[in-house]
Design a protein around this motif. Structure first.
Motif, PDB file in Angstrom:
ATOM      1  N   LYS A 165      -2.953  -1.203   8.480  1.00  0.00           N
ATOM      2  CA  LYS A 165      -4.684  -1.461   8.379  1.00  0.00           C
ATOM      3  C   LYS A 165      -5.215  -2.345   9.180  1.00  0.00           C
ATOM      4  O   LYS A 165      -6.183  -2.090   9.931  1.00  0.00           O
ATOM      5  CB  LYS A 165      -5.000  -1.626   6.699  1.00  0.00           C
ATOM      6  CG  LYS A 165      -6.528  -1.152   6.400  1.00  0.00           C
ATOM      7  CD  LYS A 165      -6.679  -1.295   5.092  1.00  0.00           C
ATOM      8  CE  LYS A 165      -8.350  -1.100   4.753  1.00  0.00           C
ATOM      9  NZ  LYS A 165      -8.547  -1.237   3.282  1.00  0.00           N
TER      10      LYS A 165
ATOM     11  N   ARG B 216      -0.830   3.585  -5.896  1.00  0.00           N
ATOM     12  CA  ARG B 216      -2.006   2.662  -5.435  1.00  0.00           C
ATOM     13  C   ARG B 216      -2.170   1.601  -6.430  1.00  0.00           C
ATOM     14  O   ARG B 216      -2.183   0.399  -6.249  1.00  0.00           O
ATOM     15  CB  ARG B 216      -3.262   3.432  -5.331  1.00  0.00           C
ATOM     16  CG  ARG B 216      -4.576   2.453  -4.979  1.00  0.00           C
ATOM     17  CD  ARG B 216      -5.887   3.224  -4.606  1.00  0.00           C
ATOM     18  NE  ARG B 216      -6.770   2.436  -4.139  1.00  0.00           N
ATOM     19  CZ  ARG B 216      -7.580   2.182  -5.009  1.00  0.00           C
ATOM     20  NH1 ARG B 216      -7.864   2.702  -6.301  1.00  0.00           N
ATOM     21  NH2 ARG B 216      -8.807   1.475  -4.521  1.00  0.00           N
TER      22      ARG B 216
ATOM     23  N   SER C 136      -2.191  -7.308   8.025  1.00  0.00           N
ATOM     24  CA  SER C 136      -1.321  -6.629   7.159  1.00  0.00           C
ATOM     25  C   SER C 136       0.059  -6.506   7.913  1.00  0.00           C
ATOM     26  O   SER C 136       0.960  -6.040   7.193  1.00  0.00           O
ATOM     27  CB  SER C 136      -1.782  -4.946   7.220  1.00  0.00           C
ATOM     28  OG  SER C 136      -2.827  -5.000   6.413  1.00  0.00           O
TER      29      SER C 136
ATOM     30  N   THR D 296       2.019   2.472   8.516  1.00  0.00           N
ATOM     31  CA  THR D 296       1.766   3.129   7.342  1.00  0.00           C
ATOM     32  C   THR D 296       1.895   4.694   7.745  1.00  0.00           C
ATOM     33  O   THR D 296       1.315   5.154   8.886  1.00  0.00           O
ATOM     34  CB  THR D 296       0.352   2.700   7.080  1.00  0.00           C
ATOM     35  OG1 THR D 296       0.069   3.403   5.843  1.00  0.00           O
ATOM     36  CG2 THR D 296      -0.554   3.252   8.110  1.00  0.00           C
TER      37      THR D 296
ATOM     38  N   ARG E 218       0.472  -1.404  -6.555  1.00  0.00           N
ATOM     39  CA  ARG E 218      -0.130  -2.596  -6.000  1.00  0.00           C
ATOM     40  C   ARG E 218      -0.919  -3.512  -6.733  1.00  0.00           C
ATOM     41  O   ARG E 218      -0.746  -4.586  -6.639  1.00  0.00           O
ATOM     42  CB  ARG E 218      -0.639  -2.073  -4.538  1.00  0.00           C
ATOM     43  CG  ARG E 218      -1.360  -3.092  -3.696  1.00  0.00           C
ATOM     44  CD  ARG E 218      -1.940  -2.354  -2.402  1.00  0.00           C
ATOM     45  NE  ARG E 218      -2.620  -3.256  -1.700  1.00  0.00           N
ATOM     46  CZ  ARG E 218      -2.163  -3.966  -0.753  1.00  0.00           C
ATOM     47  NH1 ARG E 218      -1.070  -4.127  -0.638  1.00  0.00           N
ATOM     48  NH2 ARG E 218      -3.203  -4.852   0.090  1.00  0.00           N
TER      49      ARG E 218
ATOM     50  N   ARG F  88       0.915  -1.254  -0.052  1.00  0.00           N
ATOM     51  CA  ARG F  88      -0.044   0.126  -0.020  1.00  0.00           C
ATOM     52  C   ARG F  88       0.886   1.265  -0.005  1.00  0.00           C
ATOM     53  O   ARG F  88       1.985   1.081   0.506  1.00  0.00           O
ATOM     54  CB  ARG F  88      -0.973  -0.092   1.329  1.00  0.00           C
ATOM     55  CG  ARG F  88      -1.933  -1.240   1.416  1.00  0.00           C
ATOM     56  CD  ARG F  88      -2.969  -1.037   2.553  1.00  0.00           C
ATOM     57  NE  ARG F  88      -3.720  -2.261   2.562  1.00  0.00           N
ATOM     58  CZ  ARG F  88      -3.462  -3.399   3.408  1.00  0.00           C
ATOM     59  NH1 ARG F  88      -2.282  -3.633   3.822  1.00  0.00           N
ATOM     60  NH2 ARG F  88      -4.532  -4.266   3.344  1.00  0.00           N
TER      61      ARG F  88
END
Length: 324
Positions: free
Chosen positions: A183, A243, A187, A169, A246, A145
């Motif tokens: 998240k 994004r 994760s 993150t 990914r 991410r």
């Protein structure tokens, strides 16, 4: 205090959102607040829970896609539902839940923009010399991410094994740029860089004076994204967002024969269905391979193989001739 007499606006502003800000990431609650302000409060802000009916909620949901699309409608409905159910559970209200049994508008199939493996290779090679090349290499090789790739520190990379622990993150919200836990619990994972990425990152690290701290340095997430986008435009490289890098990694992995369960685990998904729905894309080559396997199982690939020994009369050419 008689909580039954509180309006939706009072519950949201004075109780629900402050409570959520204690336990949720700031940018997550910012999203709730935006949807509540734009779509929930104009319709329900002055009403009490006991005054809201299921039919009224259904009519509201049916009209939302014209304002914010099916996805926005679903988010707005969930915000209203959460406010009402949170209030019922928090204060033990004896009131019917008007959000139960609501039918949501159909959402179109989500198709993400991804690069082919050849275009991805061209992008990676074209990023040599960019000040944010290391971040793109991490994202393209691990399927991270964006916030996860921004939070990685040089000292976390194991130069012997290539292991990169994903534990946090980095995101910008209304309270500034902050580092948050990942998240979900799933994760938090340990990923391993492929040899080409590990060697290139080591070169960048040594050339940069063996720095410590975040790989993005003092840049903010928005500054990194802007600089990568600017480099792509200036050098006419395949366009892709952080994004969608990914998405690209996951799609190429699935197309290469990696099991969807392993792809989901490496992406940090709690549910494998999420990976299948959003990242696994069928291609012509994959569908052709599948049909070839099925055809072999059915004793042949061609029409002659299938109907060997059977006289097909009248044939299609004969039918067409008779019709003429």
């Amino acid at each position: 205090m008689d909580y039954l007499h509180l309006t939706i606006a009072e519950i949201a502003a004075e109780h629900y959102l402050p409570e959520k800000r204690k336990r949720r990431r700031t940018n997550t609650v910012d999203g709730y607040e935006s949807s509540i302000r734009l779509y929930v409060l104009p319709a329900w802000g002055e009403m009490r829970i006991c005054e809201i009916t299921k039919d009224a909620v259904q009519e509201w949901v049916d009209g939302l896609p014209g304002q914010c699309g099916p996805g926005g409608a679903k988010k707005a409905y969930k915000c209203l539902r959460q406010i009402i159910r949170w209030s019922i559970d928090k204060w033990g209200l004896f009131v019917a839940d008007p959000t139960r049994g609501i039918e949501m508008p159909r959402q179109p199939l989500y198709r993400c923009e991804t690069l082919t493996h050849r275009r991805l290779k061209r992008l990676i090679r074209g990023m040599v010399g960019c000040e944010c090349e290391a971040t793109l290499v991490l994202s393209a090789s691990l399927g991270l991410r964006p916030g996860e790739s921004y939070a990685i520190r040089w000292e976390q990379i194991n130069w012997r094994t290539g292991m990169v622990p994903i534990r946090s993150t980095l995101q910008r919200a209304s309270d500034g740029v902050r580092e948050w836990p990942t998240k979900t619990v799933k994760s938090e994972r340990d990923l391993y860089l492929p040899p080409w990425a590990l060697d290139r990152l080591r070169q960048l690290w040594v050339d940069g004076g063996r720095p410590r701290g975040r790989v993005i340095g003092d840049y903010s997430p928005q500054q990194v994204s802007y600089r990568i986008g600017r480099w792509i435009r200036h050098h006419r490289l395949p366009k892709v967002t952080m994004r969608n890098l990914r998405h690209t990694w996951a799609t190429i992995a699935a197309q290469s024969g990696v099991g969807i369960e392993l792809v989901a685990s490496m992406l940090g998904h709690t549910n494998v269905q999420t990976c299948y729905r959003y990242y696994y894309a069928m291609t012509r080559a994959a569908e052709t391979r599948a049909q070839r396997k099925v055809s072999r199982r059915l004793l042949g690939k061609t029409c002659d193989d299938m109907y060997k020994g059977i006289v097909l009369t009248p044939s299609w050419p004969d039918r067409l001739q008779q019709a003429a």
